[in-house]
Design a protein around this motif. Sequence first.
Motif, PDB file in Angstrom:
ATOM      1  N   CYS A 313       0.833  -1.206   0.000  1.00  0.00           N
ATOM      2  CA  CYS A 313       0.000   0.000   0.000  1.00  0.00           C
ATOM      3  C   CYS A 313       0.868   1.257   0.000  1.00  0.00           C
ATOM      4  O   CYS A 313       1.299   1.728   1.062  1.00  0.00           O
ATOM      5  CB  CYS A 313      -0.929  -0.005   1.209  1.00  0.00           C
ATOM      6  SG  CYS A 313      -2.116  -1.363   1.232  1.00  0.00           S
ATOM      7  N   GLY A 314       1.170   1.762  -1.180  1.00  0.00           N
ATOM      8  CA  GLY A 314       1.869   3.024  -1.314  1.00  0.00           C
ATOM      9  C   GLY A 314       3.353   2.964  -1.088  1.00  0.00           C
ATOM     10  O   GLY A 314       4.113   3.754  -1.651  1.00  0.00           O
ATOM     11  N   THR A 315       3.819   2.044  -0.286  1.00  0.00           N
ATOM     12  CA  THR A 315       5.231   1.921   0.049  1.00  0.00           C
ATOM     13  C   THR A 315       5.512   0.495   0.487  1.00  0.00           C
ATOM     14  O   THR A 315       4.627  -0.191   1.035  1.00  0.00           O
ATOM     15  CB  THR A 315       5.616   2.898   1.185  1.00  0.00           C
ATOM     16  OG1 THR A 315       6.900   2.545   1.708  1.00  0.00           O
ATOM     17  CG2 THR A 315       4.597   2.867   2.316  1.00  0.00           C
ATOM     18  N   ALA A 316       6.740   0.047   0.278  1.00  0.00           N
ATOM     19  CA  ALA A 316       7.124  -1.301   0.703  1.00  0.00           C
ATOM     20  C   ALA A 316       7.168  -1.431   2.215  1.00  0.00           C
ATOM     21  O   ALA A 316       7.283  -2.541   2.743  1.00  0.00           O
ATOM     22  CB  ALA A 316       8.483  -1.671   0.109  1.00  0.00           C
ATOM     23  N   GLU A 317       7.066  -0.313   2.928  1.00  0.00           N
ATOM     24  CA  GLU A 317       7.016  -0.351   4.384  1.00  0.00           C
ATOM     25  C   GLU A 317       5.614  -0.633   4.909  1.00  0.00           C
ATOM     26  O   GLU A 317       5.415  -0.755   6.121  1.00  0.00           O
ATOM     27  CB  GLU A 317       7.529   0.981   4.960  1.00  0.00           C
ATOM     28  CG  GLU A 317       8.973   1.298   4.599  1.00  0.00           C
ATOM     29  CD  GLU A 317       9.922   0.169   5.003  1.00  0.00           C
ATOM     30  OE1 GLU A 317       9.815  -0.300   6.143  1.00  0.00           O
ATOM     31  OE2 GLU A 317      10.736  -0.253   4.152  1.00  0.00           O
TER      32      GLU A 317
END
Length: 372
Positions: A313-317
């Motif tokens: 979701c939006g970032t690999a984090e």
Amino acid sequence: MGLRDLWESSRSEVEEKHVGQLIGFTEGGRLLDNAPASEDFRGYLQLVPLLSLVRYASECLEGQFDERGLALQDVVNELGRRLDYQVVNGRYRGTPNQVGFDGLWTDPLGYTIVVEVKSSDVHRFDIDAIARYREQLVESGDLVLGESSVLIVVGRENTGGLEAEIRGSRSGWDTRLISVDGLVRLATAFADTANSDEARILYEVVRPRQFTRVDTLIDLVVSSSVTLPFPEPGSEGTDRVDFRSQCFDRIQASLGAVLRRETQTIHVSEDGGIAVMCAVSREYPDGGYWFGFHPSQLSTLQEAQSANVAFGCGTAERIFMFPLGDWIQWLPDLWKSARGHWHVRIEPSGAGWLLRRSGGREAIDISQYELS
């Protein structure tokens, strides 16, 4: 120690190397047909992210090392794999008794492209001779005439003379031309596709088409215009090309398993016992994330002993990963398109995260499934 072992043990150091240096690390240090060095180099290319392939292609085109043309051939074939073609690598050097193609790419619908890679069009080559490769493959029963064509991949975009030569050749109708840069853009677009219908449209781009009826062309234009981009590089720490690759790196670490790429969205362990599907989405204006999940992905996951479904979701984090058993029980309540795939909606809510369901059903709190 081969390149693939170096990638696993010293990835950061290997990533910094020039493609010519990488070839030097292979057994024998030279790209030869049916040699360990070529097998190692091709296997290594299947591990690296798309951005690395883009850099290697540029180094082959701009560099002066001896095997740059052979390395470019392998990089181009790997770009074909990133487009989910089934790729057969051709020979580096032709022989009298073998068909001299550089690659054979077959798309999921069974259409096959005979690929010829040229680092430059400065030295003219016989276009009809390339067409004869296709004819020989048809005669041997390896290709179907009406379900195949030729694609010439060249290292520069200023190809006006070569385009005119193709149009004037006897095989011009069955031959198409694309620059390496154009192929990279196509692979990048494919990495961002949300569903198999968009992917199918991209396959149409490299097939010979006479657009008397423009439906397919309209599909392509509309699809590209409504597909919103991922955040710009630097936004939320992601790059849209490398987003999914970063997600799979985190997933591997979480599972404690080494996964290889099966398709654009599915990676599996070497023995096939572990499989993970990962879809990615940028943040939409309303603060949520949309994904597609397809019956073909479900079928592949069900073949593994242990399978998970993940969404970046939006970032690999920020990754949510669900055991397949949990995921399957929710599928009947998700939105389903007329073409058979499910629409997945994840959004924040207060301090948690929700999976939305269709028909006014209560959303599911999925906070516990976020990778820590």
